[in-house]
Write an enzyme that holds these catalytic residues in place. Structure first.
Site, PDB file in Angstrom:
ATOM      1  CG  HIS A 156       9.037  11.706   9.846  1.00  0.00           C
ATOM      2  ND1 HIS A 156       8.203  11.682  10.940  1.00  0.00           N
ATOM      3  CD2 HIS A 156      10.281  11.969  10.328  1.00  0.00           C
ATOM      4  CE1 HIS A 156       8.918  11.950  12.041  1.00  0.00           C
ATOM      5  NE2 HIS A 156      10.192  12.109  11.690  1.00  0.00           N
ATOM      6  CB  SER A 277      -4.264  -5.109 -14.895  1.00  0.00           C
ATOM      7  OG  SER A 277      -5.549  -4.659 -15.245  1.00  0.00           O
ATOM      8  CE  LYS A 283      -1.484  -1.295 -12.097  1.00  0.00           C
ATOM      9  NZ  LYS A 283      -2.832  -1.409 -11.550  1.00  0.00           N
ATOM     10  CD  GLU A 290      -0.469  -5.314  -4.237  1.00  0.00           C
ATOM     11  OE1 GLU A 290      -1.674  -5.061  -4.136  1.00  0.00           O
ATOM     12  OE2 GLU A 290       0.123  -5.346  -5.336  1.00  0.00           O
TER      13      GLU A 290
END
Ligand code: ARG
Length: 457
Positions: A156, A277, A283, A290
Protein backbone atom coordinates in the site's frame (compact mmCIF):
# COMPACT_ATOMS: atom_id res chain seq x y z
CA UNK A 1 1.88 3.48 -62.56
CA UNK A 2 -0.59 1.08 -64.15
CA UNK A 3 -1.97 -1.41 -61.65
CA UNK A 4 -1.20 -5.08 -62.20
CA UNK A 5 -4.87 -5.77 -61.92
CA UNK A 6 -5.85 -2.99 -64.39
CA UNK A 7 -7.15 -5.44 -67.01
CA UNK A 8 -10.61 -5.68 -65.53
CA UNK A 9 -11.07 -1.93 -65.16
CA UNK A 10 -12.01 0.87 -67.52
CA UNK A 11 -10.88 3.74 -65.34
CA UNK A 12 -7.80 4.33 -63.21
CA UNK A 13 -8.10 4.53 -59.43
CA UNK A 14 -8.90 7.98 -58.06
CA UNK A 15 -5.75 9.67 -56.66
CA UNK A 16 -7.06 10.04 -53.09
CA UNK A 17 -8.36 6.48 -53.15
CA UNK A 18 -5.04 5.25 -54.48
CA UNK A 19 -3.11 6.91 -51.66
CA UNK A 20 -5.65 5.63 -49.16
CA UNK A 21 -5.30 2.10 -50.46
CA UNK A 22 -1.51 2.01 -50.67
CA UNK A 23 0.56 0.47 -47.89
CA UNK A 24 4.05 0.85 -49.39
CA UNK A 25 5.01 3.67 -47.00
CA UNK A 26 4.86 1.25 -44.08
CA UNK A 27 5.10 -2.28 -45.50
CA UNK A 28 8.38 -1.35 -47.25
CA UNK A 29 9.87 -2.28 -43.85
CA UNK A 30 9.37 -5.93 -44.88
CA UNK A 31 11.33 -5.78 -48.12
CA UNK A 32 13.99 -8.27 -47.02
CA UNK A 33 11.40 -10.81 -45.92
CA UNK A 34 9.37 -10.28 -49.09
CA UNK A 35 12.37 -10.87 -51.33
CA UNK A 36 13.62 -13.88 -49.36
CA UNK A 37 10.15 -15.43 -49.49
CA UNK A 38 10.01 -14.88 -53.25
CA UNK A 39 13.43 -16.46 -53.77
CA UNK A 40 12.40 -19.63 -51.94
CA UNK A 41 9.07 -19.67 -53.77
CA UNK A 42 10.86 -19.48 -57.13
CA UNK A 43 13.20 -22.31 -56.10
CA UNK A 44 10.17 -24.44 -55.25
CA UNK A 45 8.46 -23.63 -58.56
CA UNK A 46 11.58 -24.81 -60.42
CA UNK A 47 11.98 -27.91 -58.28
CA UNK A 48 8.38 -28.87 -59.05
CA UNK A 49 8.90 -28.12 -62.79
CA UNK A 50 6.33 -25.33 -62.68
CA UNK A 51 8.95 -22.92 -64.04
CA UNK A 52 12.25 -23.79 -65.73
CA UNK A 53 15.58 -23.79 -63.88
CA UNK A 54 16.76 -21.09 -66.22
CA UNK A 55 13.81 -18.84 -65.35
CA UNK A 56 14.38 -19.56 -61.69
CA UNK A 57 18.02 -18.48 -61.98
CA UNK A 58 17.01 -15.24 -63.68
CA UNK A 59 14.34 -14.53 -61.09
CA UNK A 60 16.71 -15.27 -58.23
CA UNK A 61 19.48 -13.09 -59.66
CA UNK A 62 16.98 -10.30 -60.34
CA UNK A 63 15.61 -10.47 -56.79
CA UNK A 64 19.14 -10.52 -55.38
CA UNK A 65 20.05 -7.39 -57.32
CA UNK A 66 16.93 -5.63 -56.00
CA UNK A 67 17.81 -6.70 -52.45
CA UNK A 68 21.39 -5.45 -52.82
CA UNK A 69 20.28 -2.15 -54.30
CA UNK A 70 17.72 -1.57 -51.57
CA UNK A 71 20.27 -2.51 -48.91
CA UNK A 72 22.89 -0.02 -50.09
CA UNK A 73 20.42 2.69 -50.98
CA UNK A 74 20.85 2.48 -54.76
CA UNK A 75 17.15 1.80 -55.22
CA UNK A 76 14.37 3.85 -53.65
CA UNK A 77 10.88 2.53 -52.96
CA UNK A 78 8.36 3.75 -55.48
CA UNK A 79 5.72 5.37 -53.31
CA UNK A 80 3.22 5.02 -56.15
CA UNK A 81 3.36 1.24 -55.81
CA UNK A 82 0.39 -0.33 -54.07
CA UNK A 83 2.44 -2.27 -51.58
CA UNK A 84 5.85 -3.87 -51.10
CA UNK A 85 4.80 -7.05 -52.91
CA UNK A 86 3.72 -5.16 -56.04
CA UNK A 87 6.82 -3.00 -55.87
CA UNK A 88 9.24 -5.92 -55.81
CA UNK A 89 7.39 -7.76 -58.56
CA UNK A 90 7.22 -4.81 -60.90
CA UNK A 91 10.86 -3.90 -60.25
CA UNK A 92 11.77 -7.50 -61.04
CA UNK A 93 9.92 -7.37 -64.33
CA UNK A 94 11.60 -4.06 -65.13
CA UNK A 95 14.97 -5.73 -64.61
CA UNK A 96 14.53 -9.17 -66.16
CA UNK A 97 11.55 -8.72 -68.47
CA UNK A 98 8.66 -11.13 -68.89
CA UNK A 99 10.37 -13.91 -66.91
CA UNK A 100 9.65 -11.84 -63.83
CA UNK A 101 5.96 -12.29 -64.47
CA UNK A 102 6.29 -16.01 -63.80
CA UNK A 103 7.15 -15.49 -60.13
CA UNK A 104 3.57 -14.95 -59.01
CA UNK A 105 2.52 -18.46 -60.07
CA UNK A 106 0.82 -20.55 -57.37
CA UNK A 107 0.74 -17.80 -54.79
CA UNK A 108 -1.28 -14.70 -53.91
CA UNK A 109 -0.47 -11.50 -52.13
CA UNK A 110 -2.67 -12.83 -49.37
CA UNK A 111 -0.31 -15.67 -48.50
CA UNK A 112 2.70 -13.52 -49.39
CA UNK A 113 1.82 -10.86 -46.83
CA UNK A 114 1.02 -13.57 -44.28
CA UNK A 115 4.50 -15.03 -44.76
CA UNK A 116 6.28 -11.68 -44.80
CA UNK A 117 4.77 -10.49 -41.57
CA UNK A 118 5.57 -13.76 -39.81
CA UNK A 119 9.20 -13.58 -40.96
CA UNK A 120 9.40 -9.93 -39.98
CA UNK A 121 7.90 -10.50 -36.55
CA UNK A 122 10.18 -13.47 -35.96
CA UNK A 123 13.27 -11.35 -36.65
CA UNK A 124 12.06 -8.40 -34.58
CA UNK A 125 10.88 -10.51 -31.68
CA UNK A 126 14.22 -12.28 -31.53
CA UNK A 127 15.84 -8.85 -31.30
CA UNK A 128 13.45 -7.92 -28.51
CA UNK A 129 14.40 -11.08 -26.62
CA UNK A 130 18.07 -10.05 -26.85
CA UNK A 131 17.16 -6.61 -25.48
CA UNK A 132 15.19 -8.10 -22.58
CA UNK A 133 18.24 -10.25 -21.80
CA UNK A 134 20.38 -7.11 -21.76
CA UNK A 135 17.97 -5.60 -19.29
CA UNK A 136 18.27 -8.70 -17.11
CA UNK A 137 22.04 -8.33 -17.23
CA UNK A 138 21.74 -4.69 -16.12
CA UNK A 139 19.45 -5.65 -13.24
CA UNK A 140 21.92 -8.34 -12.20
CA UNK A 141 24.77 -5.82 -12.00
CA UNK A 142 22.81 -3.82 -9.42
CA UNK A 143 21.43 -6.89 -7.65
CA UNK A 144 24.91 -8.35 -7.17
CA UNK A 145 26.13 -5.05 -5.77
CA UNK A 146 23.23 -4.74 -3.31
CA UNK A 147 22.73 -8.17 -1.82
CA UNK A 148 22.88 -6.69 1.67
CA UNK A 149 21.64 -3.13 1.11
CA UNK A 150 18.54 -2.78 3.27
CA UNK A 151 15.49 -0.68 2.43
CA UNK A 152 11.87 -0.82 3.46
CA UNK A 153 9.66 -3.15 1.45
CA UNK A 154 6.21 -1.63 0.96
CA UNK A 155 2.62 -2.70 0.75
CA UNK A 156 0.00 0.00 0.00
CA UNK A 157 3.09 2.22 -0.38
CA UNK A 158 3.37 2.05 3.41
CA UNK A 159 6.61 0.81 4.93
CA UNK A 160 6.04 -2.86 5.62
CA UNK A 161 9.09 -5.07 6.24
CA UNK A 162 12.83 -4.73 5.64
CA UNK A 163 14.14 -6.28 2.42
CA UNK A 164 17.34 -6.05 0.42
CA UNK A 165 17.55 -3.95 -2.69
CA UNK A 166 18.74 -7.03 -4.60
CA UNK A 167 15.58 -8.88 -3.61
CA UNK A 168 13.42 -6.00 -4.80
CA UNK A 169 15.22 -5.73 -8.14
CA UNK A 170 15.09 -9.48 -8.65
CA UNK A 171 11.30 -9.36 -8.44
CA UNK A 172 11.41 -7.38 -11.69
CA UNK A 173 13.99 -9.75 -13.13
CA UNK A 174 11.57 -12.67 -12.56
CA UNK A 175 8.87 -10.79 -14.48
CA UNK A 176 11.21 -10.23 -17.40
CA UNK A 177 12.25 -13.89 -17.47
CA UNK A 178 8.57 -14.79 -17.89
CA UNK A 179 8.30 -12.15 -20.60
CA UNK A 180 11.01 -13.95 -22.53
CA UNK A 181 9.01 -17.15 -22.13
CA UNK A 182 5.86 -15.48 -23.45
CA UNK A 183 7.70 -14.21 -26.53
CA UNK A 184 9.25 -17.61 -27.18
CA UNK A 185 5.88 -19.35 -26.81
CA UNK A 186 4.23 -16.98 -29.25
CA UNK A 187 7.09 -17.43 -31.72
CA UNK A 188 6.68 -21.20 -31.55
CA UNK A 189 2.97 -21.04 -32.34
CA UNK A 190 3.51 -18.53 -35.12
CA UNK A 191 6.30 -20.41 -36.86
CA UNK A 192 4.26 -22.18 -39.56
CA UNK A 193 4.32 -21.14 -43.18
CA UNK A 194 1.08 -20.04 -44.87
CA UNK A 195 2.79 -19.71 -48.27
CA UNK A 196 0.98 -21.84 -50.81
CA UNK A 197 -2.44 -21.11 -49.28
CA UNK A 198 -2.68 -18.78 -52.29
CA UNK A 199 -5.72 -16.51 -52.38
CA UNK A 200 -7.63 -18.72 -49.89
CA UNK A 201 -8.37 -22.18 -51.22
CA UNK A 202 -5.00 -23.60 -52.26
CA UNK A 203 -3.89 -24.17 -55.83
CA UNK A 204 -4.13 -26.58 -58.74
CA UNK A 205 -0.35 -26.60 -59.19
CA UNK A 206 1.71 -29.42 -57.79
CA UNK A 207 3.47 -27.25 -55.21
CA UNK A 208 5.69 -28.29 -52.33
CA UNK A 209 4.78 -26.11 -49.40
CA UNK A 210 6.96 -28.04 -46.96
CA UNK A 211 10.07 -27.25 -48.99
CA UNK A 212 9.41 -23.50 -48.85
CA UNK A 213 8.51 -23.70 -45.18
CA UNK A 214 11.76 -25.41 -44.33
CA UNK A 215 13.82 -23.09 -46.51
CA UNK A 216 12.36 -20.11 -44.65
CA UNK A 217 13.07 -21.60 -41.22
CA UNK A 218 9.48 -22.47 -40.35
CA UNK A 219 8.65 -25.54 -38.27
CA UNK A 220 6.03 -26.67 -40.77
CA UNK A 221 3.11 -25.45 -42.85
CA UNK A 222 -0.30 -24.13 -41.84
CA UNK A 223 -2.84 -26.90 -42.36
CA UNK A 224 -5.84 -24.92 -43.56
CA UNK A 225 -5.42 -22.53 -46.46
CA UNK A 226 -8.30 -20.28 -45.35
CA UNK A 227 -6.79 -20.01 -41.87
CA UNK A 228 -3.36 -19.53 -43.43
CA UNK A 229 -4.36 -16.23 -45.04
CA UNK A 230 -6.86 -15.07 -42.40
CA UNK A 231 -5.02 -15.68 -39.16
CA UNK A 232 -3.48 -12.79 -37.29
CA UNK A 233 -3.71 -14.40 -33.83
CA UNK A 234 0.05 -14.33 -33.67
CA UNK A 235 -0.03 -10.53 -33.90
CA UNK A 236 -2.45 -10.38 -30.99
CA UNK A 237 -0.33 -12.77 -28.95
CA UNK A 238 2.89 -10.92 -29.63
CA UNK A 239 1.33 -7.51 -29.01
CA UNK A 240 -0.07 -8.78 -25.77
CA UNK A 241 3.39 -10.04 -24.78
CA UNK A 242 4.87 -6.66 -25.82
CA UNK A 243 2.20 -4.92 -23.72
CA UNK A 244 3.06 -7.07 -20.71
CA UNK A 245 6.73 -6.11 -21.03
CA UNK A 246 5.71 -2.45 -21.22
CA UNK A 247 3.51 -2.91 -18.15
CA UNK A 248 6.49 -4.31 -16.25
CA UNK A 249 8.75 -1.52 -17.50
CA UNK A 250 6.10 0.99 -16.52
CA UNK A 251 5.78 -0.32 -12.96
CA UNK A 252 9.54 -0.30 -12.64
CA UNK A 253 9.61 3.25 -14.06
CA UNK A 254 7.10 4.38 -11.48
CA UNK A 255 9.45 3.20 -8.73
CA UNK A 256 12.47 4.78 -10.41
CA UNK A 257 10.54 8.06 -10.49
CA UNK A 258 9.51 7.77 -6.84
CA UNK A 259 12.99 6.71 -5.72
CA UNK A 260 14.61 9.68 -7.46
CA UNK A 261 12.30 12.18 -5.76
CA UNK A 262 13.62 14.20 -2.79
CA UNK A 263 10.93 12.52 -0.68
CA UNK A 264 12.63 9.12 -1.18
CA UNK A 265 16.12 9.82 -2.57
CA UNK A 266 16.93 6.10 -2.75
CA UNK A 267 18.68 6.45 -6.10
CA UNK A 268 20.22 9.06 -8.31
CA UNK A 269 19.97 8.50 -12.04
CA UNK A 270 23.04 9.13 -14.12
CA UNK A 271 23.19 12.53 -15.84
CA UNK A 272 23.08 10.81 -19.21
CA UNK A 273 19.58 9.51 -18.48
CA UNK A 274 18.03 12.62 -16.95
CA UNK A 275 17.07 16.09 -18.15
CA UNK A 276 16.96 19.58 -16.69
CA UNK A 277 14.23 22.17 -16.54
CA UNK A 278 14.01 25.27 -18.71
CA UNK A 279 13.16 27.43 -15.71
CA UNK A 280 14.09 25.65 -12.46
CA UNK A 281 17.88 25.37 -12.29
CA UNK A 282 17.84 22.75 -9.54
CA UNK A 283 15.80 20.17 -11.43
CA UNK A 284 16.99 16.73 -12.54
CA UNK A 285 14.05 14.97 -14.07
CA UNK A 286 13.62 11.24 -14.70
CA UNK A 287 12.20 11.83 -18.21
CA UNK A 288 13.27 8.45 -19.59
CA UNK A 289 11.31 6.55 -16.95
CA UNK A 290 8.33 8.88 -17.40
CA UNK A 291 8.37 8.37 -21.15
CA UNK A 292 8.49 4.60 -20.75
CA UNK A 293 5.49 4.86 -18.42
CA UNK A 294 3.70 7.08 -20.93
CA UNK A 295 4.49 4.99 -23.98
CA UNK A 296 2.96 1.97 -22.28
CA UNK A 297 -0.46 3.45 -23.07
CA UNK A 298 0.46 3.60 -26.72
CA UNK A 299 1.51 -0.06 -26.86
CA UNK A 300 -1.71 -1.11 -25.08
CA UNK A 301 -3.64 1.01 -27.60
CA UNK A 302 -1.98 -0.79 -30.49
CA UNK A 303 -3.07 -4.15 -29.06
CA UNK A 304 -6.65 -2.90 -28.96
CA UNK A 305 -6.38 -1.63 -32.52
CA UNK A 306 -5.39 -5.11 -33.62
CA UNK A 307 -8.12 -6.88 -31.69
CA UNK A 308 -10.73 -4.46 -32.98
CA UNK A 309 -9.58 -4.72 -36.61
CA UNK A 310 -10.01 -8.49 -36.43
CA UNK A 311 -13.24 -8.77 -34.49
CA UNK A 312 -15.74 -8.31 -37.29
CA UNK A 313 -14.15 -9.52 -40.49
CA UNK A 314 -15.44 -12.59 -42.30
CA UNK A 315 -13.08 -15.19 -43.72
CA UNK A 316 -10.78 -15.02 -45.59
CA UNK A 317 -8.58 -11.99 -46.44
CA UNK A 318 -10.14 -8.54 -46.12
CA UNK A 319 -8.37 -5.27 -46.73
CA UNK A 320 -9.01 -4.35 -43.09
CA UNK A 321 -6.09 -6.66 -42.40
CA UNK A 322 -3.68 -4.20 -43.94
CA UNK A 323 -4.26 -2.27 -40.70
CA UNK A 324 -2.37 -5.01 -38.82
CA UNK A 325 1.00 -3.57 -39.73
CA UNK A 326 1.29 0.02 -38.55
CA UNK A 327 0.13 -0.79 -35.05
CA UNK A 328 2.42 -3.77 -34.57
CA UNK A 329 5.37 -1.96 -36.16
CA UNK A 330 4.79 0.94 -33.79
CA UNK A 331 4.65 -1.39 -30.79
CA UNK A 332 7.92 -3.00 -31.82
CA UNK A 333 9.70 0.30 -32.41
CA UNK A 334 8.41 1.71 -29.14
CA UNK A 335 9.31 -1.35 -27.09
CA UNK A 336 12.80 -1.56 -28.57
CA UNK A 337 13.44 2.13 -27.89
CA UNK A 338 12.25 1.77 -24.31
CA UNK A 339 14.39 -1.30 -23.62
CA UNK A 340 17.47 0.30 -25.16
CA UNK A 341 17.25 3.27 -22.81
CA UNK A 342 15.94 1.48 -19.75
CA UNK A 343 18.71 -1.11 -19.37
CA UNK A 344 21.65 1.32 -19.23
CA UNK A 345 19.60 3.70 -17.08
CA UNK A 346 19.31 0.93 -14.46
CA UNK A 347 22.91 -0.13 -14.78
CA UNK A 348 24.29 3.39 -14.32
CA UNK A 349 22.06 4.61 -11.49
CA UNK A 350 23.66 5.35 -8.14
CA UNK A 351 22.03 3.57 -5.24
CA UNK A 352 21.93 5.73 -2.12
CA UNK A 353 22.13 2.94 0.43
CA UNK A 354 22.36 5.25 3.48
CA UNK A 355 19.06 6.88 2.60
CA UNK A 356 17.45 3.51 2.04
CA UNK A 357 18.74 2.32 5.40
CA UNK A 358 17.52 5.35 7.31
CA UNK A 359 14.09 4.99 5.70
CA UNK A 360 14.10 1.40 6.90
CA UNK A 361 14.80 2.59 10.46
CA UNK A 362 11.52 4.50 10.51
CA UNK A 363 8.04 3.14 10.13
CA UNK A 364 8.25 0.19 12.57
CA UNK A 365 9.02 -2.23 9.75
CA UNK A 366 10.42 -4.70 12.30
CA UNK A 367 7.09 -4.95 14.12
CA UNK A 368 6.33 -8.35 12.55
CA UNK A 369 9.66 -9.61 13.85
CA UNK A 370 8.86 -8.35 17.34
CA UNK A 371 5.57 -10.29 17.25
CA UNK A 372 7.45 -13.36 15.97
CA UNK A 373 9.87 -12.94 18.91
CA UNK A 374 6.99 -13.34 21.38
CA UNK A 375 5.45 -16.18 19.39
CA UNK A 376 8.71 -18.09 19.40
CA UNK A 377 8.71 -17.72 23.20
CA UNK A 378 5.32 -19.41 23.36
CA UNK A 379 2.70 -16.67 22.96
CA UNK A 380 -0.01 -17.31 20.29
CA UNK A 381 0.67 -15.11 17.23
CA UNK A 382 -2.65 -13.22 17.42
CA UNK A 383 -1.96 -12.19 21.03
CA UNK A 384 1.60 -11.19 20.17
CA UNK A 385 0.29 -9.19 17.20
CA UNK A 386 -2.08 -7.28 19.48
CA UNK A 387 0.57 -6.48 22.08
CA UNK A 388 3.01 -5.25 19.44
CA UNK A 389 0.26 -3.01 18.03
CA UNK A 390 -0.09 -1.43 21.47
CA UNK A 391 3.68 -1.06 21.76
CA UNK A 392 3.81 0.71 18.38
CA UNK A 393 1.08 3.11 19.52
CA UNK A 394 3.06 3.77 22.72
CA UNK A 395 6.21 4.46 20.71
CA UNK A 396 4.41 6.88 18.40
CA UNK A 397 2.97 8.80 21.37
CA UNK A 398 6.37 8.96 23.04
CA UNK A 399 8.48 9.68 19.99
CA UNK A 400 10.28 6.34 20.22
CA UNK A 401 11.00 3.49 17.83
CA UNK A 402 11.09 -0.20 18.78
CA UNK A 403 14.87 -0.10 19.07
CA UNK A 404 14.89 2.84 21.50
CA UNK A 405 12.13 1.72 23.84
CA UNK A 406 13.51 0.52 27.21
CA UNK A 407 13.28 -3.09 28.38
CA UNK A 408 11.45 -1.79 31.43
CA UNK A 409 8.75 -0.37 29.19
CA UNK A 410 8.64 -3.58 27.17
CA UNK A 411 8.08 -5.62 30.30
CA UNK A 412 4.96 -3.58 31.07
CA UNK A 413 3.46 -5.39 28.08
CA UNK A 414 4.93 -8.88 28.59
CA UNK A 415 7.40 -10.71 30.83
CA UNK A 416 8.61 -12.64 27.81
CA UNK A 417 10.65 -9.65 26.62
CA UNK A 418 14.33 -9.95 27.45
CA UNK A 419 17.54 -8.14 26.51
CA UNK A 420 17.97 -10.31 23.39
CA UNK A 421 14.93 -8.67 21.76
CA UNK A 422 17.07 -5.76 20.53
CA UNK A 423 19.26 -8.05 18.50
CA UNK A 424 16.24 -9.91 17.17
CA UNK A 425 14.60 -6.76 15.83
CA UNK A 426 17.71 -5.23 14.28
CA UNK A 427 17.15 -4.71 10.54
CA UNK A 428 20.09 -6.97 9.73
CA UNK A 429 18.60 -9.81 11.74
CA UNK A 430 15.14 -9.24 10.23
CA UNK A 431 16.63 -9.68 6.76
CA UNK A 432 19.11 -12.47 7.45
CA UNK A 433 16.50 -14.51 9.29
CA UNK A 434 14.12 -14.47 6.32
CA UNK A 435 15.47 -17.87 5.34
CA UNK A 436 12.32 -19.20 3.69
CA UNK A 437 12.65 -20.17 0.02
CA UNK A 438 12.15 -17.10 -2.18
CA UNK A 439 12.55 -14.75 0.79
CA UNK A 440 14.86 -11.77 1.20
CA UNK A 441 17.61 -13.73 3.05
CA UNK A 442 20.99 -13.93 1.35
CA UNK A 443 20.80 -17.59 0.31
CA UNK A 444 17.54 -17.09 -1.50
CA UNK A 445 18.81 -13.92 -3.15
CA UNK A 446 21.89 -15.76 -4.39
CA UNK A 447 19.73 -18.54 -5.79
CA UNK A 448 17.62 -15.96 -7.61
CA UNK A 449 20.73 -14.35 -9.07
CA UNK A 450 21.87 -17.75 -10.27
CA UNK A 451 18.50 -18.47 -11.86
CA UNK A 452 18.28 -15.13 -13.66
CA UNK A 453 21.88 -15.55 -14.88
CA UNK A 454 20.81 -18.65 -16.82
CA UNK A 455 18.79 -16.38 -19.14
CA UNK A 456 21.85 -14.42 -20.21
CA UNK A 457 23.86 -15.93 -23.03
N1 ARG B 1 -1.01 -4.71 -48.78
C1 ARG B 1 -1.84 -5.82 -48.43
C2 ARG B 1 -1.84 -5.99 -46.90
O1 ARG B 1 -0.99 -5.47 -46.29
C3 ARG B 1 -1.33 -7.07 -49.04
C4 ARG B 1 -2.34 -8.11 -49.37
C5 ARG B 1 -3.29 -7.59 -50.35
N2 ARG B 1 -4.13 -8.54 -50.92
C6 ARG B 1 -5.16 -8.19 -51.66
N3 ARG B 1 -5.82 -9.09 -52.22
N4 ARG B 1 -5.49 -6.95 -51.80
O2 ARG B 1 -2.71 -6.62 -46.34
Amino acid sequence: MEKMWAGRFQKALDKEADDFNSSIHFDCKMYKQDITGSMKHAAMLAMQNIISDDDCDKITAGLQSILDDLNNGDLAFDMDAEDIHMFVESELTKRIGDVGKRLHTARSRNDQVAVDIRLFLRDETNEIIVLVKKLLAAILVQAKAHKTSILPGYTHLQRAQPITFAHHLLAYAMMFTRDIGRLEDALKRMNYSPLGSCALSGTTYNTNREFVAEALGFDGITLNSIDGVSDRDFCVELMSAYSTIMMHLSRFSEEIILWSSWEFKFIELDDSYTTGSSIMPQKKNPDMAELVRGKTGRVYGNLFTMLTVLKGIPLAYNKDMQEDKECIFDSIDTLKQCLKVFAPMIETMTVLTDNMYSAAQKGFINATDLADYLTKKGMPFRSAYKIVGQIVAFCINNNLVLETMSLEDYNKYSDLFEEDLYKEISLETCVSKRISAGGTGIESVEKQIEYVSTFID
